[in-house]
Design an enzyme around this catalytic site. Structure first.
Site, PDB file in Angstrom:
ATOM      1  N   SER A  52       5.067   1.413  15.615  1.00 19.17           N
ATOM      2  CA  SER A  52       4.422   0.810  14.449  1.00 19.17           C
ATOM      3  C   SER A  52       4.630  -0.696  14.384  1.00 19.17           C
ATOM      4  O   SER A  52       4.189  -1.340  13.431  1.00 19.17           O
ATOM      5  CB  SER A  52       4.981   1.449  13.178  1.00 19.17           C
ATOM      6  OG  SER A  52       6.402   1.439  13.224  1.00 19.17           O
ATOM      7  N   THR A 173       6.040  -0.209   8.882  1.00 17.59           N
ATOM      8  CA  THR A 173       6.407  -1.608   9.017  1.00 17.59           C
ATOM      9  C   THR A 173       7.905  -1.789   9.022  1.00 17.59           C
ATOM     10  O   THR A 173       8.601  -1.144   8.240  1.00 17.59           O
ATOM     11  CB  THR A 173       5.916  -2.374   7.761  1.00 17.59           C
ATOM     12  OG1 THR A 173       4.619  -1.948   7.459  1.00 17.59           O
ATOM     13  CG2 THR A 173       6.020  -3.862   7.936  1.00 17.59           C
ATOM     14  N   THR A 191       4.489  -5.796  11.796  1.00 18.38           N
ATOM     15  CA  THR A 191       3.820  -4.502  11.972  1.00 18.38           C
ATOM     16  C   THR A 191       2.654  -4.606  12.946  1.00 18.38           C
ATOM     17  O   THR A 191       2.085  -5.685  13.141  1.00 18.38           O
ATOM     18  CB  THR A 191       3.289  -3.988  10.617  1.00 18.38           C
ATOM     19  OG1 THR A 191       2.810  -2.654  10.757  1.00 18.38           O
ATOM     20  CG2 THR A 191       2.154  -4.847  10.100  1.00 18.38           C
ATOM     21  N   ARG A 201      -9.063  -4.819  10.402  1.00 10.39           N
ATOM     22  CA  ARG A 201      -8.284  -4.440   9.221  1.00 10.39           C
ATOM     23  C   ARG A 201      -6.916  -5.152   9.242  1.00 10.39           C
ATOM     24  O   ARG A 201      -6.233  -5.178  10.250  1.00 10.39           O
ATOM     25  CB  ARG A 201      -8.103  -2.924   9.196  1.00 10.39           C
ATOM     26  CG  ARG A 201      -7.272  -2.401   8.035  1.00 10.39           C
ATOM     27  CD  ARG A 201      -5.806  -2.241   8.370  1.00 10.39           C
ATOM     28  NE  ARG A 201      -5.049  -1.612   7.293  1.00 10.39           N
ATOM     29  CZ  ARG A 201      -3.723  -1.593   7.238  1.00 10.39           C
ATOM     30  NH1 ARG A 201      -3.020  -2.170   8.181  1.00 10.39           N
ATOM     31  NH2 ARG A 201      -3.097  -1.003   6.247  1.00 10.39           N
ATOM     32  N   GLY A 203      -3.319  -5.318   6.791  1.00 10.99           N
ATOM     33  CA  GLY A 203      -2.665  -4.663   5.656  1.00 10.99           C
ATOM     34  C   GLY A 203      -1.802  -5.610   4.848  1.00 10.99           C
ATOM     35  O   GLY A 203      -2.048  -6.819   4.781  1.00 10.99           O
ATOM     36  N   ASP A 204      -0.777  -5.031   4.230  1.00 11.59           N
ATOM     37  CA  ASP A 204       0.051  -5.776   3.279  1.00 11.59           C
ATOM     38  C   ASP A 204       1.082  -6.695   3.936  1.00 11.59           C
ATOM     39  O   ASP A 204       1.487  -7.700   3.349  1.00 11.59           O
ATOM     40  CB  ASP A 204       0.801  -4.784   2.375  1.00 11.59           C
ATOM     41  CG  ASP A 204       1.682  -3.822   3.171  1.00 11.59           C
ATOM     42  OD1 ASP A 204       1.265  -3.386   4.262  1.00 11.59           O
ATOM     43  OD2 ASP A 204       2.786  -3.497   2.690  1.00 11.59           O
ATOM     44  N   THR A 224       7.116  -0.797   2.885  1.00 13.93           N
ATOM     45  CA  THR A 224       6.667  -0.196   4.144  1.00 13.93           C
ATOM     46  C   THR A 224       5.777   0.989   3.813  1.00 13.93           C
ATOM     47  O   THR A 224       5.914   1.597   2.744  1.00 13.93           O
ATOM     48  CB  THR A 224       7.870   0.230   5.008  1.00 13.93           C
ATOM     49  OG1 THR A 224       7.399   0.725   6.269  1.00 13.93           O
ATOM     50  CG2 THR A 224       8.704   1.303   4.346  1.00 13.93           C
ATOM     51  N   GLY A 225       4.873   1.302   4.719  1.00  9.68           N
ATOM     52  CA  GLY A 225       3.962   2.417   4.474  1.00  9.68           C
ATOM     53  C   GLY A 225       2.524   1.940   4.408  1.00  9.68           C
ATOM     54  O   GLY A 225       2.176   0.909   4.985  1.00  9.68           O
ATOM     55  N   GLY A 227      -0.421   0.101   3.699  1.00  9.47           N
ATOM     56  CA  GLY A 227      -0.636  -1.215   3.126  1.00  9.47           C
ATOM     57  C   GLY A 227      -1.676  -1.246   2.033  1.00  9.47           C
ATOM     58  O   GLY A 227      -1.559  -2.011   1.073  1.00  9.47           O
TER      59      GLY A 227
HETATM   60  N1  GLY Z   1       2.380  -1.620   5.958  1.00 11.96           N
HETATM   61  C1  GLY Z   1       1.719  -2.034   7.090  1.00 11.96           C
HETATM   62  C2  GLY Z   1       0.259  -1.928   7.054  1.00 11.96           C
HETATM   63  O1  GLY Z   1      -0.266  -1.184   6.234  1.00 11.96           O
HETATM   64  O2  GLY Z   1      -0.404  -2.568   7.834  1.00 11.96           O
END
Ligand code: GLY
Length: 317
Positions: A52, A173, A191, A201, A203-204, A224-225, A227
C-alpha cells in the site's frame, strides 16, 4: 516553565515497526521529529512486502503506479506530492517541496521533474508481485476493486499479526507522528493509494488536513484507510481542531470516526483509523473496525498495539 513532552514516534499499522526502530534511534541520537517521521515512511516505501506504500504498492487500473506523500510541521510548514510516477522516495520529495520551494504541493509530471532537478533517481515503482496482482485483478481473478477491499495481503509477519489481531488490507497508508527531544512535533504520510483506482485518482494522504495535519499549537493527527471517507470530513484537521477546543486525543479520534460513520455508512470492508497526538504528548488511536494496529516507540520500548477503541467492535455494517 511548562515541561516539554517526552519524545515519541507513533505510526499506523505494524508494518511500521522497523521504521519506528530507526525513527526512534534517530530521535535518541538528537535527530529531529521531521527526520524521525521521514525515516518511518522511507522504510515502508522501500519494503516490497508492503502493498500500500512505495515499491510493493498496488498500481492503478491501467497498471501504472502513482505515489502520494505529505510532511507537516505546522500550517505554514508543509509540503506534499501526488501522482508521482517515477520516484520512490516521495516523503523525502514532499520534504524538499516544503524546504526548497514556495509551494505546498506538486503533482504528476511536475513533481517528477522537480525530483529530477533535486537529483533523485528515477526508479521502477511496480514490484513484480504488484504486477502479478494487477494482472490477476485485470483477468477477474481477484475480487479486489476500488469499492471492495478485504483481502489479506500477507504483508505482516503472522506472529505479530495474530498477536495484535491486525487484519491488513491493501490501501493502508503509512502515517507517522513524532515529538523530538526539543518538543517539536512533525508528521508524515505516504501511500500508493487505492489499489486499482481510476487513473488520476488522488486520496487523502497528500492533502494537508485530510490524511495528515500538524499544528504545534494544538497537536497532530494522521488517518489511514479509505481516503474518500477521510476527505469528506477533513479527518486529520477535524481531530486537531477538536483537541484545540479541549477534547482529549481519544475524544478527537472518536469525533472523526463517528462523523464518518454518520455521513457515509461505510461498507463492511471499508476501514478508517486515526491517530491523534496532543501538543503535550498525550495520544490515542481508534479505528472504525477491528483489525487496526498502531506502532509506538517511546521510552517504554517499541511495539505494535491495538487501538484504544474500535467503533464497530463486531465489524458489522
Ligand atoms: N488513504 C490513502 C488513500 O486513500 O489514498
Amino acid at each position: 516553565m511548562p515541561q516539554s513532552p517526552a519524545p515519541i514516534v507513533l505510526a499506523t499499522w505494524s508494518f511500521a515497526i522497523q521504521g519506528a526502530h530507526n525513527g526512534w534511534a534517530a530521535l535518541e541520537s538528537g535527530g529531529s521529529a521531521l527526520e524521525a517521521v521521514c525515516t518511518v515512511a522511507r522504510e515502508a516505501e522501500a519494503d516490497p512486502t508492503v502493498d500500500s506504500v512505495g515499491f510493493g504498492g498496488l498500481p492503478d487500473a491501467t497498471g501504472r503506479m502513482s505515489l502520494d506523500a505529505c510532511v507537516m510541521l505546522a500550517p505554514e510548514r508543509c509540503g506534499s506530492v501526488c501522482a508521482v510516477g517515477h520516484h520512490l522516495r516521495v516523503t523525502d520529495l514532499a520534504r524538499l517541496v516544503m524546504e526548497r520551494t514556495p509551494h505546498v504541493m506538486l503533482a504528476g509530471d511536475g513533481a517528477d521533474s522537480f525530483a529530477d532537478a533535486m537529483g533523485m533517481p528515477r526508479e521502477c515503482l511496480l514490484s513484480p508481485q504488484a504486477c502479478c496482482a494487477w494482472e490477476r485483478w485485470r483477468a477477474g481473478e481477484s475480487a479486489l476493486h476500488p469499492k471492495d477491499q478485504g483481502v489479506d495481503s500477507g504483508a505482516l509477519t503472522p506472529s505479530l499479526s495474530s498477536l495484535i489481531g491486525e487484519r491488513h488490507v491493501p490501501h493502508d497508508t503509512i502515517g507517522a507522528l513524532a515529538i523530538d527531544t526539543h518538543g517539536v512535533m512533525a508528521g508524515a504520510c505516504s501511500t500508493s493509494g487505492l489499489p486499482f483506482k481510476l487513473a488520476g485518482r488522488v486520496g487523502d494522504s497528500p492533502i494537508p488536513g485530510h490524511g495528515l495535519y500538524v499544528d504545534p499549537e494544538a497537536g497532530g493527527a494522521v488517518a489511514t484507510g479509505n481516503g474518500e471517507l477521510v476527505m469528506g470530513v477533513s479527518g486529520s484537521f477535524l481531530a486537531v481542531e477538536c483537541m484545540r477546543r479541549g477534547s482529549t486525543p481519544a475524544e478527537a479520534v472518536r469525533e472523526v470516526l463517528e462523523r464518518i460513520e454518520r455521513r457515509f455508512q461505510p461498507l463492511v470492508d471499508q476501514q478508517i483509523a486515526v491517530i491523534a497526538l496532543s501538543r503535550d504528548g498525550r495520544w490515542s488511536a481508534g479505528a472504525l473496525r477491528p483489525g487496526f494496529a498502531v506502532t509506538v516507540a517511546d521510552s517504554a520500548g517499541i511495539r505494535a498495539v491495538a487501538p484504544d477503541f474500535v467503533l464497530r467492535e463486531n465489524g458489522s455494517q
